[in-house]
Design an enzyme around this catalytic site. Structure first.
Site, PDB file in Angstrom:
ATOM      1  N   GLY A 174       1.260  -1.483  -0.307  1.00 56.38           N
ATOM      2  CA  GLY A 174       0.182   0.371  -0.126  1.00 56.38           C
ATOM      3  C   GLY A 174       0.883   0.860  -0.212  1.00 56.38           C
ATOM      4  O   GLY A 174       0.076   2.169  -0.005  1.00 56.38           O
TER       5      GLY A 174
ATOM      6  N   CYS B  38     -27.911  -8.679 -16.182  1.00 53.83           N
ATOM      7  CA  CYS B  38     -27.644  -8.741 -17.585  1.00 53.83           C
ATOM      8  C   CYS B  38     -27.847  -8.913 -18.597  1.00 53.83           C
ATOM      9  O   CYS B  38     -28.663 -10.137 -18.994  1.00 53.83           O
ATOM     10  CB  CYS B  38     -26.234  -9.349 -17.888  1.00 53.83           C
ATOM     11  SG  CYS B  38     -25.799  -9.006 -19.578  1.00 53.83           S
TER      12      CYS B  38
ATOM     13  N   CYS C  47     -26.387 -11.902 -20.866  1.00 58.83           N
ATOM     14  CA  CYS C  47     -26.282 -13.646 -20.421  1.00 58.83           C
ATOM     15  C   CYS C  47     -27.093 -13.370 -18.901  1.00 58.83           C
ATOM     16  O   CYS C  47     -27.764 -15.190 -18.157  1.00 58.83           O
ATOM     17  CB  CYS C  47     -25.007 -13.651 -19.995  1.00 58.83           C
ATOM     18  SG  CYS C  47     -24.425 -12.869 -18.220  1.00 58.83           S
TER      19      CYS C  47
ATOM     20  N   CYS D 121     -23.208  -6.981 -18.485  1.00 53.01           N
ATOM     21  CA  CYS D 121     -21.762  -7.043 -18.199  1.00 53.01           C
ATOM     22  C   CYS D 121     -20.529  -6.386 -18.659  1.00 53.01           C
ATOM     23  O   CYS D 121     -20.558  -5.752 -20.243  1.00 53.01           O
ATOM     24  CB  CYS D 121     -21.186  -8.684 -17.951  1.00 53.01           C
ATOM     25  SG  CYS D 121     -22.856  -9.576 -17.260  1.00 53.01           S
TER      26      CYS D 121
ATOM     27  N   CYS E 255     -19.538 -12.102 -20.031  1.00 49.54           N
ATOM     28  CA  CYS E 255     -20.114 -12.256 -20.895  1.00 49.54           C
ATOM     29  C   CYS E 255     -20.465 -14.000 -21.574  1.00 49.54           C
ATOM     30  O   CYS E 255     -21.538 -14.699 -21.365  1.00 49.54           O
ATOM     31  CB  CYS E 255     -20.929 -11.322 -20.764  1.00 49.54           C
ATOM     32  SG  CYS E 255     -22.817 -11.253 -21.263  1.00 49.54           S
TER      33      CYS E 255
END
Lengths: 287, 258
Positions: A30, A239, A242, A264, A270
């Protein structure tokens, strides 16, 4: 493969310098490590940081996937994939499961990553406190002393004004209980995937000349209040292609009469689902 | 330094080039006591405040602070994280201009809650409750808690700054001309507020002012400074009623009688 350049475009000394920065970044999860960012053959803001990281870690046997907003077929993703195909001769892929290196902008793939994969993020602004404290000398001091009360003031203000934390992307996280980190502009929806991810996560900011990293299996927490816990927001739809109800969705305007299509944002996710026989409500209309 | 002194400074010296800002200054402060530092502009009052609070390093001399556990700390030898932690919790600093201390783009509640969050408070409801409680204590309406400070008057800003400073219950507050730049009736109200808060909460304070009336109203003891030196020090009433040093006599006699 274009032989006019060194392997993966950057010269070996530069790659070594970047790798040293990566090693330091991995050792201090970090923490933003400065590095000598090079001029790249694409503009700042298009992924110069990510491309330098990828160039430094890629080998001839690697399989590279590049995504932009989750999609493999957008300009940025296509250009960077072609760049490495020409300068390093590596095999590109669009399948998350097949890739050994995934360079990304704005998304983490829906398919969980594995220990033998590396994900490289393109970062426009590595400093999570940049909007709150204008002085970089001061923000560095705040990181050194772990003084992050100011970030909570921002969250407090959001709850006061909007009733919830109104940060929808680049949602600040605490890495390994020590450093406050900007996860790059991924949606807050993707934040939980950062936590205890098996893959190595590298972040590169080319213009700001900073590299940082989250090693595999590292604790990454999104900032919140005890009585206002972090929520991963997502559009309340499935979606259209899909039918997925778990992935992050893009809203696409399809006509000038208010028509909307939710799909998506992760195109590989997808396509994989559609190949397995899943269909959404708008699949026929879209074809 | 005696057993129970809170803050003790000895032989502080600091020059800015040829200008002596502090010359061999000694000061002591006991818990719950208000010490006023008076003198004309450029006499070293604010420099003394900055040195006592560790914001400025003297060229020689030492400042000791006794923490709640009774341990002594050399303020200028403390590691930076410890000093900053002290400034966030045990100490407070009230500036002459509240805009220097407040975040003007953050609501009143956020301003008051910042020190709590810096200390690790992570419960929105409790932080907000505490902030509203403190706004009430400094006589700001509770329904202003979500307003931005830029909609506040000068006197309200100063009171907001005091609420923001006192929210962590500091033992020692440094005040730099807290009533400067306010009109007389607002000053009177603010002084009343500071006096009642300081006595009720038992806060020790070092108060820098050029206004002898402010010193008389708030301070138990007074130090008169001229060109970086302490020319006279003692109980407030004693010094102001019976000034010994000619400069103090000049100061006292130059106060306008209304």
């Amino acid at each position: 493969m274009n032989t006019g350049y060194n392997f993966a475009y950057l010269d070996e000394q530069t790659k070594r310098m970047v790798r040293r920065a990566i090693l330091k970044a991995v050792a201090i999860p970090g923490h933003q490590v400065p590095f000598g960012s090079r001029e790249m053959p694409l503009p700042y803001g298009w992924g110069t940081g990510g491309i330098q990281l990828t160039a430094s870690i890629i080998g001839p046997d690697d399989v590279l996937k590049v995504i932009d907003q989750g999609a493999d077929d957008t300009t940025n993703a296509v250009s960077i994939r072609r760049f490495f195909a020409r300068t390093a001769g590596v095999a590109p892929t669009t399948r998350t499961g097949d890739a050994s290196i995934i360079q990304t902008r704005h998304r983490i793939p829906e398919k969980p990553l594995r220990e033998d994969q590396i994900i490289v993020y393109q970062v426009p602004q590595p400093e999570p406190l940049s909007r709150l404290e204008p002085s970089r000398a001061e923000t560095r001091r705040m990181h050194a002393l772990s003084e992050y009360g100011l970030m909570h003031v921002k969250l407090y203000e959001d709850i006061t004004r909007f009733g919830h934390v109104a940060i929808s992307y680049d949602y600040p996280v605490m890495v390994n209980h020590r450093y406050l980190m900007a996860p790059s502009p991924i949606p807050a929806f993707d934040n939980p995937k950062l936590h205890m991810m098996p893959a190595l996560q590298l972040f590169g900011a080319g213009r700001e000349k900073r590299i940082y990293a989250v090693p595999p299996w590292t604790d990454v927490r999104s900032l919140d209040f005890d009585d206002h816990p972090f929520r991963a927001a997502r559009a309340p739809h499935s979606c259209g292609l899909c039918g997925a109800t778990d992935g992050y969705l893009d809203e696409v305007v399809v006509d000038d009469r208010g028509g909307r299509l939710f799909v998506c944002s992760d195109t590989d996710h997808c396509e994989t689902r559609r190949a397995a026989g899943h269909t959404g409500a708008d699949a026929l209309a879209a074809e | 330094m005696s057993e129970d002194t809170l803050l003790s400074a000895s032989r502080l010296t600091l020059r800015f080039g040829a200008v002596p800002a502090l010359v061999e200054v000694d000061a002591e402060l006991w818990p719950g006591e208000v010490l006023a530092v008076v003198g004309e502009s450029g006499s070293g009052k604010t420099t003394l405040l900055n040195v006592l609070s560790g914001r400025l390093r003297p060229q020689s001399g030492v400042v000791w602070y006794r923490d709640p556990e009774g341990r002594l700390h050399d303020v200028h030898a403390m590691p930076l994280p410890a000093l900053r932690a002290l400034h966030r919790s045990d100490w407070g600093f009230v500036h002459q201009n509240p805009r220097e201390n407040l975040r003007l783009g953050v609501t009143a509640g956020g301003n008051v809650g910042e020190r709590l969050m810096a200390q690790g408070s992570r419960h929105y409801g409790r932080i907000r409750e505490e902030a509203i409680g403190w706004l009430r204590q400094v006589e700001i309406d509770a329904d202003r808690v979500d307003d931005l400070p830029r909609t506040f008057s000068g006197g309200m800003l100063q009171r907001l700054q005091i609420a923001r400073t006192l929210v962590t219950h500091p033992r020692l507050v440094f005040m730099d001309e807290p009533t400067g730049g306010l009109d007389v009736s607002v000053q009177a109200r603010l002084l009343d507020l500071i006096r009642s808060l300081v006595s009720r909460l038992g806060i020790a304070a070092v108060l820098v002012t050029h206004d002898l009336a402010v010193a008389r109203l708030l301070a138990h003891r007074i130090m008169v400074m001229q060109r970086g030196r302490v020319v006279e020090a003692g109980l407030t009433d004693q010094v102001l009623d019976d000034p010994r040093h000619e400069y103090t006599q000049l100061l006292v006699s130059s106060v306008l009688q209304a």
